[in-house]
Design a protein around this motif. Structure first.
Motif, PDB file in Angstrom:
ATOM      1  N   PRO A  29       6.752  -2.169  48.352  1.00  0.00           N
ATOM      2  CA  PRO A  29       5.818  -3.476  48.143  1.00  0.00           C
ATOM      3  C   PRO A  29       4.616  -3.124  48.683  1.00  0.00           C
ATOM      4  N   VAL A  30       3.633  -4.015  48.044  1.00  0.00           N
ATOM      5  CA  VAL A  30       2.342  -3.614  48.270  1.00  0.00           C
ATOM      6  C   VAL A  30       1.748  -5.099  48.992  1.00  0.00           C
ATOM      7  N   ARG A  31       0.945  -5.096  50.040  1.00  0.00           N
ATOM      8  CA  ARG A  31       0.282  -6.290  50.737  1.00  0.00           C
ATOM      9  C   ARG A  31      -0.804  -6.801  49.441  1.00  0.00           C
ATOM     10  N   SER A  32      -0.431  -7.267  48.336  1.00  0.00           N
ATOM     11  CA  SER A  32      -1.479  -7.658  47.434  1.00  0.00           C
ATOM     12  C   SER A  32      -1.800  -9.158  47.582  1.00  0.00           C
ATOM     13  N   PRO A  33      -2.612  -9.666  48.030  1.00  0.00           N
ATOM     14  CA  PRO A  33      -3.030 -11.215  47.995  1.00  0.00           C
ATOM     15  C   PRO A  33      -2.878 -11.799  46.686  1.00  0.00           C
ATOM     16  N   ASP A  34      -3.197 -10.994  45.529  1.00  0.00           N
ATOM     17  CA  ASP A  34      -3.175 -11.704  44.393  1.00  0.00           C
ATOM     18  C   ASP A  34      -1.994 -11.706  43.558  1.00  0.00           C
ATOM     19  N   THR A  35      -1.093 -10.898  43.892  1.00  0.00           N
ATOM     20  CA  THR A  35       0.304 -10.695  43.367  1.00  0.00           C
ATOM     21  C   THR A  35       1.388 -10.864  44.293  1.00  0.00           C
ATOM     22  N   LEU A  36       1.622  -9.929  45.058  1.00  0.00           N
ATOM     23  CA  LEU A  36       2.990 -10.086  45.992  1.00  0.00           C
ATOM     24  C   LEU A  36       2.822 -11.368  47.074  1.00  0.00           C
ATOM     25  N   VAL A  37       1.731 -11.388  47.568  1.00  0.00           N
ATOM     26  CA  VAL A  37       1.644 -12.611  48.564  1.00  0.00           C
ATOM     27  C   VAL A  37       1.728 -13.943  48.051  1.00  0.00           C
ATOM     28  N   LYS A  38       1.024 -14.103  46.813  1.00  0.00           N
ATOM     29  CA  LYS A  38       0.918 -15.242  46.010  1.00  0.00           C
ATOM     30  C   LYS A  38       2.343 -15.402  45.483  1.00  0.00           C
ATOM     31  N   LEU A  39       3.003 -14.695  44.889  1.00  0.00           N
ATOM     32  CA  LEU A  39       4.153 -14.682  44.291  1.00  0.00           C
ATOM     33  C   LEU A  39       5.241 -15.117  45.129  1.00  0.00           C
ATOM     34  N   LEU A  40       5.280 -14.630  46.489  1.00  0.00           N
ATOM     35  CA  LEU A  40       6.320 -15.029  47.590  1.00  0.00           C
ATOM     36  C   LEU A  40       5.933 -16.363  48.129  1.00  0.00           C
ATOM     37  N   GLY A  41       4.528 -16.890  48.316  1.00  0.00           N
ATOM     38  CA  GLY A  41       4.353 -18.082  48.707  1.00  0.00           C
ATOM     39  C   GLY A  41       4.745 -18.389  50.006  1.00  0.00           C
ATOM     40  N   ASP A  42       5.765 -19.190  50.250  1.00  0.00           N
ATOM     41  CA  ASP A  42       6.050 -19.781  51.488  1.00  0.00           C
ATOM     42  C   ASP A  42       7.220 -18.668  52.134  1.00  0.00           C
ATOM     43  N   LYS A  43       7.738 -17.715  51.197  1.00  0.00           N
ATOM     44  CA  LYS A  43       8.597 -16.954  51.587  1.00  0.00           C
ATOM     45  C   LYS A  43       7.972 -15.592  52.190  1.00  0.00           C
ATOM     46  N   TRP A  44       6.689 -15.639  52.257  1.00  0.00           N
ATOM     47  CA  TRP A  44       5.961 -14.305  52.600  1.00  0.00           C
ATOM     48  C   TRP A  44       6.190 -14.113  54.118  1.00  0.00           C
ATOM     49  N   ASP A  45       6.420 -15.045  54.875  1.00  0.00           N
ATOM     50  CA  ASP A  45       6.424 -14.711  56.319  1.00  0.00           C
ATOM     51  C   ASP A  45       7.950 -14.183  56.418  1.00  0.00           C
ATOM     52  N   ALA A  46       8.883 -14.497  55.935  1.00  0.00           N
ATOM     53  CA  ALA A  46      10.143 -14.116  56.077  1.00  0.00           C
ATOM     54  C   ALA A  46      10.350 -12.487  55.487  1.00  0.00           C
ATOM     55  N   PHE A  47       9.832 -12.591  54.458  1.00  0.00           N
ATOM     56  CA  PHE A  47       9.548 -11.069  53.852  1.00  0.00           C
ATOM     57  C   PHE A  47       8.922 -10.133  54.816  1.00  0.00           C
ATOM     58  N   GLU A  48       7.825 -10.597  55.369  1.00  0.00           N
ATOM     59  CA  GLU A  48       7.022  -9.516  56.340  1.00  0.00           C
ATOM     60  C   GLU A  48       8.019  -9.482  57.441  1.00  0.00           C
ATOM     61  N   ALA A  49       8.714 -10.581  57.787  1.00  0.00           N
ATOM     62  CA  ALA A  49       9.511 -10.345  59.155  1.00  0.00           C
ATOM     63  C   ALA A  49      10.502  -9.237  58.873  1.00  0.00           C
ATOM     64  N   ALA A  50      11.104  -9.307  57.710  1.00  0.00           N
ATOM     65  CA  ALA A  50      12.158  -8.493  57.601  1.00  0.00           C
ATOM     66  C   ALA A  50      11.904  -7.050  57.384  1.00  0.00           C
ATOM     67  N   LYS A  51      10.752  -6.767  56.569  1.00  0.00           N
ATOM     68  CA  LYS A  51      10.249  -5.567  56.270  1.00  0.00           C
ATOM     69  C   LYS A  51       9.716  -4.767  57.614  1.00  0.00           C
ATOM     70  N   GLY A  52       8.847  -5.874  58.222  1.00  0.00           N
ATOM     71  CA  GLY A  52       8.143  -5.350  59.468  1.00  0.00           C
ATOM     72  C   GLY A  52       6.742  -5.101  58.835  1.00  0.00           C
ATOM     73  N   GLU A  53       5.699  -5.264  59.662  1.00  0.00           N
ATOM     74  CA  GLU A  53       4.382  -4.961  59.402  1.00  0.00           C
ATOM     75  C   GLU A  53       4.098  -3.878  58.736  1.00  0.00           C
ATOM     76  N   GLU A  54       4.572  -2.798  59.011  1.00  0.00           N
ATOM     77  CA  GLU A  54       4.332  -1.498  58.711  1.00  0.00           C
ATOM     78  C   GLU A  54       5.460  -1.040  57.516  1.00  0.00           C
ATOM     79  N   GLY A  55       6.232  -2.092  57.016  1.00  0.00           N
ATOM     80  CA  GLY A  55       7.237  -1.819  55.928  1.00  0.00           C
ATOM     81  C   GLY A  55       6.575  -2.425  54.626  1.00  0.00           C
ATOM     82  N   ILE A  56       5.289  -2.644  54.560  1.00  0.00           N
ATOM     83  CA  ILE A  56       4.714  -2.989  53.408  1.00  0.00           C
ATOM     84  C   ILE A  56       3.419  -2.126  53.292  1.00  0.00           C
ATOM     85  N   ILE A  57       3.098  -1.756  52.145  1.00  0.00           N
ATOM     86  CA  ILE A  57       2.064  -0.950  51.816  1.00  0.00           C
ATOM     87  C   ILE A  57       0.829  -1.650  51.981  1.00  0.00           C
ATOM     88  N   ASP A  58      -0.186  -1.060  52.674  1.00  0.00           N
ATOM     89  CA  ASP A  58      -1.668  -1.548  53.014  1.00  0.00           C
ATOM     90  C   ASP A  58      -2.291  -1.013  51.996  1.00  0.00           C
TER      91      ASP A  58
END
Lengths: 274, 274, 274, 274
Positions: free
Chosen positions: B189-218
């Motif tokens: 997964p990529v930390r892409s504001p226009d795609t993944l972040v937008k797509l997940l919406g409210d669920k982004w925080d839970a997604f990020e918590a599960a993956k960890g900050e370094e578990g998502i491609i910057d």
């Protein structure tokens, strides 16, 4: 006509792989439906040969790149002939080696239409009934271009690479529903009267002499492997395999003959070391 | 405007991979041309950020699936801005998992237009000038679907599989002419504001918590790898590589956690033996 | 000596890839430990060059195939020099092309000892401390033989194929623990004074003339890619990539020159069709 | 004893794949030689079953990891029984999932001895006579670990990865001399009384209930595919293929069930985009 026989549909039924697969399945008790773009006489000859051998077959001319053509054919077979048990998608998209400059956009698109989109369309039209019956198979004649992209193969490799991935997605969805998808990488020349033999013309004899009689795939032999795949019980299905003559160089190998191998000795140079 | 700077063209320049690649190349002395389908404001913001950082950039709205659009853009850049030294094809064709039944023919075709045909068109339009200059590079953001076809990925995998083989044929023809083609399999997964972040919406925080900050491609980090690829001297070019977060499961691996791995212990069962 | 510097260990530190990687990491602030089997003078020269350039390095002679040798070296570095942050396994097992008959059992075993078992031993000895520190990297110089087995490469390919799968299992277990494993397929000749240049001897000039100066991998350039890999932040790691000169033929391609391609035109013959 | 029959040698002849292959080849007119490490009674039972079915077979206990054992067996068969026409190398090296820490050096080496070196030794001993006769085949039962390295599979994957590359080098040298080498990736559980069934013990019934009867490979069915491979005329040989039950997830796919797929939705996230 063939009410009690399962149907084997071949899209791309020339006198080579397609025709021989039709013969093999007809010999095994199927009614073979042979579809090809042109040459009504050649088609009738193939159907006649199957019938003379005691088999059951019918032929149809089909422009597979035309919208609706594949879909209509599948519907007509299912309503008029019988349930399609197995099908072989045997259309290629090989146009020889061309530079990017000499590969027009329309050519690239046609390659995709025949090489990739046609498989999608056939599956779309044919799989629902197979799923309902819990049984079916789709064999796909594929090419080395599905696993590596050689120079000059822009159109062909892009189409075949898509075809291979599509066969994987089809297998992932439909395998568990009882539909067997098999992708066969034909990695050698085939003794196909309507394609290779015709293409080489006067040069055929020299080609055959160089390769040796057993250095060219006999489509009747390949048809046995297709038959084996279609008959595998579902506890043990193959999804992908390769075929080539014994004396051919697999696509992943350099030619071992140093006089014709530009990378002769390369392995000796490339390794890590020191 | 950017007469003395080499041009870096990004097709698919959102705020994620594309935008960050543009920033990285601008920081390295390129004039970045950012092309994207929509969101003129977002585009202007990216261009502004680059200019505020002392870089040079311009933006353009582009419907890449439209005939002639890519070709016109390349021609305009070459005539009005300067020679394109590097380009990034960053358009995806991901539409989420859909059954074959829920994958309309038009959807499958659009996947091919964006995922495969667009690369062909860009190369067709852009490579002749690069060949003339004996120098250039085309980076292609690709996806796991280019190397395996998962369930539900009919459209995406067929497009990406074609894309990968096309990158090989382009490399085979144009590498020796000085044009570097690199195919990057983004397998996470990529930390892409226009795609993944937008797509997940409210669920982004839970997604990020599960993956960890370094578990998502910057995407800024991935942009460094793109920069490295484009700067490799031509005696040592990479054609294909993968990227994923350290804690992700590579596409070829089963998940090692037996509670979520349907094939837990499978390797222990599958091997030959007796 | 290098208390405050992270250590970069090279196993297989000749004047080519290994030595240049040591120089690059030393320039980046590492203390480089260079280990090689023989040539104490050459080793001292490399260490001297690094120190003259303001870097920090030490050298050791190591017979990597000897039981305990790698393990002892790792232990000594960790206790006497400092924590190993990154390592490069740069030993090859290339012995040139040999028929099976001319590949003695001892040769095959030695290939495995150097090509595969040594990577296992290094990881076994070195990873526990890296896991404890939550950080580390292992770069592995690999060869085309890791992805395809050419004629005459029995020993080399079996060793390298095992090496590649081992790198995948190491990555699967240790990636999530912070240890980056990268497998680099070197698919072209390298300008290595201690191996290729020495091996070719009088023929070097002709070889270089045929390939062109940029047709041979400069180990200093490859070292930049190694550096990039080792510095990738852990949200975006590459596990496998290839490198080759721009004008070389990738291992998966036929040579496009029909005069030296035994399969010239093969793609035109092999495709499905009719 | 079997003077007029071609010999089929199975190394690793338990009651599963090996035994069923022996039965299939015996039914096809071969004299089967069954070799296994232990269980003289089980071996005698298999030989008895073949003879009761009208076939010809003999059994021998063999410690394949012992120096000279394979070589002696081949020599004794060729002198006492008859020419070996086909052989199946059916020894695995699966030891279950173990961390690197729990994989002792001796275990890793034994994995290589059985998984890779044994194939080399068998080919070394057996191929010269096959080459002289211009005919022969070597089937190799392989595992998913030959194509990807899962967590915990250090020993197994390194051995199988080497095995696969070795099969390619053997094919490259011996295919043109008439010896067919086929590498079969068994990517699913096998109903093997001496391995999987025994291993699962009380849990077998639950396992079978979960997979379904057709969700476990029947070794008698796999034996038909082995027979097909060994009988392919040499103008059309397969070198590599996979097998798995219809409802299993191929190694390259994520499990499509989102409740047990840690990467559920990942394809939707991973693609390039913006």
């Amino acid at each position: 006509m063939a009410e009690t026989k399962p149907v084997f549909l071949v899209i791309g039924a020339g006198a080579g792989i397609g025709g021989h697969a039709a013969k093999r399945f007809a010999a095994g008790g199927y009614h073979a439906v042979l579809a090809r773009r042109s040459d009504e006489d050649g088609l009738a000859r193939l159907v006649g040969e199957i019938e003379n051998a005691g088999g059951s077959a019918s032929g149809v001319l089909l422009n597979a790149s035309e919208d609706g053509a594949i879909e209509d054919l599948v519907a007509r077979i299912e309503s008029d002939i019988g349930p399609i048990d197995s099908a072989l998608y045997n259309l290629g998209a090989q146009i020889g080696n061309r530079t990017l400059h000499d590969t027009p956009h329309k050519t690239f698109e046609l390659g995709w239409r025949l090489g990739c989109y046609g498989v999608f369309r056939l599956a779309h039209a044919m799989f629902p009934a197979m799923v309902e019956r819990g049984k079916g198979s789709l064999l796909v004649t594929s090419a080395t271009a599905a696993v590596r992209g050689n120079a000059g193969q822009h159109s062909h490799a892009a189409a075949m690479g898509g075809r291979r991935m599509l066969c994987q997605t089809l297998n992932a969805e439909f395998g568990p529903q009882g539909v067997h998808v098999a992708h066969v990488v034909v990695d050698g020349p085939v003794r196909s009267p309507d394609t290779l033999v015709k293409l080489l013309g006067d040069k055929w004899d020299a080609f055959e002499a160089a390769k040796g009689e057993e250095g060219i795939i006999d489509p009747a032999v390949l048809a046995e492997t297709y038959w084996h795949l279609a008959q595998q019980p579902r506890n043990c299905w193959s999804h992908e395999l390769d075929v080539r003559p014994f004396n051919d160089v697999p696509w992943w190998n350099d030619n071992p003959d140093p006089t014709i191998n530009s990378r002769a000795g390369k392995p000796g140079f490339a390794g890590p070391g020191e």
